[in-house]
Design an enzyme around this catalytic site. Structure first.
Site, PDB file in Angstrom:
ATOM      1  N   LYS A   1      -4.528  -0.231   3.630  1.00  0.00           N
ATOM      2  CA  LYS A   1      -3.473  -0.739   2.755  1.00  0.00           C
ATOM      3  C   LYS A   1      -2.105  -0.601   3.377  1.00  0.00           C
ATOM      4  O   LYS A   1      -1.143  -1.208   2.920  1.00  0.00           O
ATOM      5  CB  LYS A   1      -3.483  -0.003   1.402  1.00  0.00           C
ATOM      6  CG  LYS A   1      -4.846   0.102   0.758  1.00  0.00           C
ATOM      7  CD  LYS A   1      -5.573  -1.218   0.732  1.00  0.00           C
ATOM      8  CE  LYS A   1      -7.058  -1.062   0.561  1.00  0.00           C
ATOM      9  NZ  LYS A   1      -7.733  -0.234   1.562  1.00  0.00           N
TER      10      LYS A   1
ATOM     11  N   SER B   1     -15.724  -1.921   1.031  1.00  0.00           N
ATOM     12  CA  SER B   1     -15.149  -1.517   2.306  1.00  0.00           C
ATOM     13  C   SER B   1     -15.380  -2.624   3.320  1.00  0.00           C
ATOM     14  O   SER B   1     -16.364  -3.356   3.240  1.00  0.00           O
ATOM     15  CB  SER B   1     -15.823  -0.228   2.793  1.00  0.00           C
ATOM     16  OG  SER B   1     -15.594  -0.036   4.163  1.00  0.00           O
TER      17      SER B   1
END
Length: 550
Positions: free
Chosen positions: A121, A466
């Site tokens: 992120k 993921s």
């Protein structure tokens, strides 16, 4: 210069005095102010080396007549946060990071920035914050981790997650799992496959925001330090020439990055982050429709973990992102980059491509792009699958729904042997607002793979996966359950039909029945009542919009 607003004239004597308290001289204060945005922490392996990289960048800034000011952002390790309450904070941290970059740069009058992110992120978060400012910036991603090795076999973090599933299934011993655990992550860098961190690094380079070869140059390679020094020099030139990110980031730049993403088979999380980054230029500038449209333009040309057996090290040695652009030469558009060279010039300088790793587009790994956007009555606004990491026998699948209202419920059922061949595992209320936080679900996908069900069972969710997930895992079902999307009214045993080639995902229930169920649906309360996540849940949009804040 922007920094003149805090350093020039009699009225700014107090400001200069404070800068001198930090040790800056009159000469340094007279130069362009460059913020060095570092995400170094002592808990994230992708970031533990970033102090030395930031020092190299600052040397480059000073060598070209700028003055460097380093500050930090937060950084969450998705792997450590995985599978527990902490994962709720991962995606929301993107907005905190963006706000930090925006706030620090505005408050201190920086003329330019060098962003030093590494993991998932942090890369998009830093870019989003910098784009709000529209000041010159260069991104120096921290670089991949080397793969681990033991007994002649290479491993990565995903090997450990899948090893836990294999142990539960009785396929390996606890000692064998310990061997994998000890070797899989050998040191600094973002985990060694084409997971979200490395996917975003590759796309950042393809966007033209990093110097050539930055994305794939490994964390422990001295070339990364040299790239850092050059990037520090480059940003000062960008400031002097007033070359802003909006001069570089055009619609064509984003399309080039998406083509690279589709050809490599990057993380499904890129379909959140690229639209979110683009939204800082203009809301709706890039959408899921662009991924869908461009997925018909390129095939899947590289077999990188988790979809294949190659690692980021292999991609780097094969020529890196310049070589990927070379392979896609007939598809990409000529755009500007921070290096001063255009994409076409970078392509023309490529001297070597290992076609065993980066296939020509007429001899691909798969004829379909590595990511696929699916739509249907179960996902009216779209869903995403990393088809490059799916066994072709699962491209089409139909089976009964096994419905769970949380990731934890699903893991208990999977490890408890309750999921049978042919099932479609449905995990809902894990979207951006429903989670809240849209947790990555590597634990259930790895458990399914570790137990040998990855070519027998599909998994769908309004949450996300993921970048290391593999198998028939379809995420980002939009609208999410908390928004009243159809996934909220799926019942145990309903038949779900998936056709990845046909880009469809259907609930085999009549339209009238769907309407009847939706009319009776009641929105549940968000579990989190206080703090940042409670605010985030009130403001966040569904995944099809990039999970941006309203």
């Amino acid at each position: 210069m922007i920094s003149d607003g805090i350093k020039s004239g009699i009225n700014r004597a107090p400001h200069r005095s404070l800068l001198k308290a930090c040790g800056y001289t009159d000469e340094e204060i007279s130069r362009p102010f460059i913020g060095v945005v570092n995400s170094y922490t002592e808990v994230v392996p992708g970031h533990i080396h970033l102090r030395s990289l930031a020092e190299a960048i600052k040397k480059g800034i000073y060598a070209n007549g700028g003055t460097a000011f380093e500050f930090n952002t937060m950084a969450i390790c998705d792997g450590i946060a995985m599978g527990h309450e902490g994962m709720r904070y991962s995606l929301p941290s993107r907005e905190i990071i963006a706000d930090t970059v925006e706030s620090m740069a505005k408050a201190h009058g920086f003329d330019g920035l060098v962003l030093v992110p590494s993991c998932d992120k942090i890369v998009p978060g830093m870019i989003m914050g910098a784009l709000r400012l529209n000041i010159p910036f260069v991104v120096v991603t921290g670089g991949p981790m080397l793969p681990g090795e033991t007994h002649g076999q290479k491993y990565d973090l995903i090997s450990v997650f899948e090893g836990a599933g294999a142990y539960q299934a009785g396929k390996i011993s606890e000692e064998e799992l310990k061997d994998i655990e000890d070797c899989a992550c050998p040191g600094a860098g973002s985990c060694s496959g084409l997971f979200t961190a490395n996917s975003m690094a590759c796309l950042t380079e393809a966007l033209g925001l990093s110097l050539p070869m930055c994305a794939t140059t490994h964390a422990v390679d001295a070339q990364k330090i040299r790239i850092g020094k050059r990037s520090g020099k480059v940003v000062v030139d960008l400031v002097r020439k007033n070359i802003k990110p909006t001069d570089i980031l055009t619609k064509e730049s984003f399309e080039n990055a998406i083509l690279v993403d589709l050809a490599l088979g990057g993380s499904t999380n890129t379909t959140l982050h690229i639209p979110a980054i683009a939204s800082e230029i203009e809301r709706g500038f890039v959408t899921l429709e662009d991924f869908d449209r461009l997925s018909d333009e390129v095939p899947h040309i590289a077999s990188i973990r988790p979809g294949g057996n190659h690692f980021m090290l292999d991609l780097h040695r094969a020529g890196g992102i310049p070589a990927v652009l070379k392979a896609l030469e007939s598809k990409v558009r000529d755009t500007k980059t921070v290096s001063g060279k255009s994409i076409r010039e970078i392509i023309n300088e490529v001297k070597y491509v290992d076609h065993n790793i980066i296939r020509p587009i007429d001899k691909p790994v798969h004829k379909e792009a590595g990511l696929r956007i699916l739509k249907g009555n179960l996902a009216p606004k779209g869903a995403v699958v990393k088809i490059g990491a799916v066994n072709p026998k699962m491209y089409k699948h139909e089976g009964p729904a096994r419905v769970f209202n949380s990731e934890e419920e699903s893991i208990k059922a999977i490890l408890g042997g309750e999921i049978k061949e042919g099932d479609v595992v449905v995990i809902r209320y894990e979207g951006p607002a429903g989670g809240p936080g849209m947790k990555e679900m590597l634990a259930p996908t790895s458990a399914i793979c570790g137990m040998g069900l990855d070519d027998k069972v599909a998994l769908i969710t309004d949450g996300r996966f993921s970048g290391g997930s593999r198998g028939p895992c379809i995420g980002h079902i939009s609208p999410e359950a908390m928004a009243g999307g159809p996934i909220a009214i799926v019942e145990e045993g309903d038949i779900i039909s998936i056709d990845m080639i046909g880009k469809s995902i259907q609930l085999r229930v009549s339209d009238d029945e769907i309407k009847r169920r939706l009319s009776k649906w009641e929105k549940p309360e968000v579990e989190v009542k206080r703090g940042y996540l409670a605010r985030y849940a009130r403001l966040v949009t569904s995944a099809d919009e990039g999970a941006i804040l309203k």
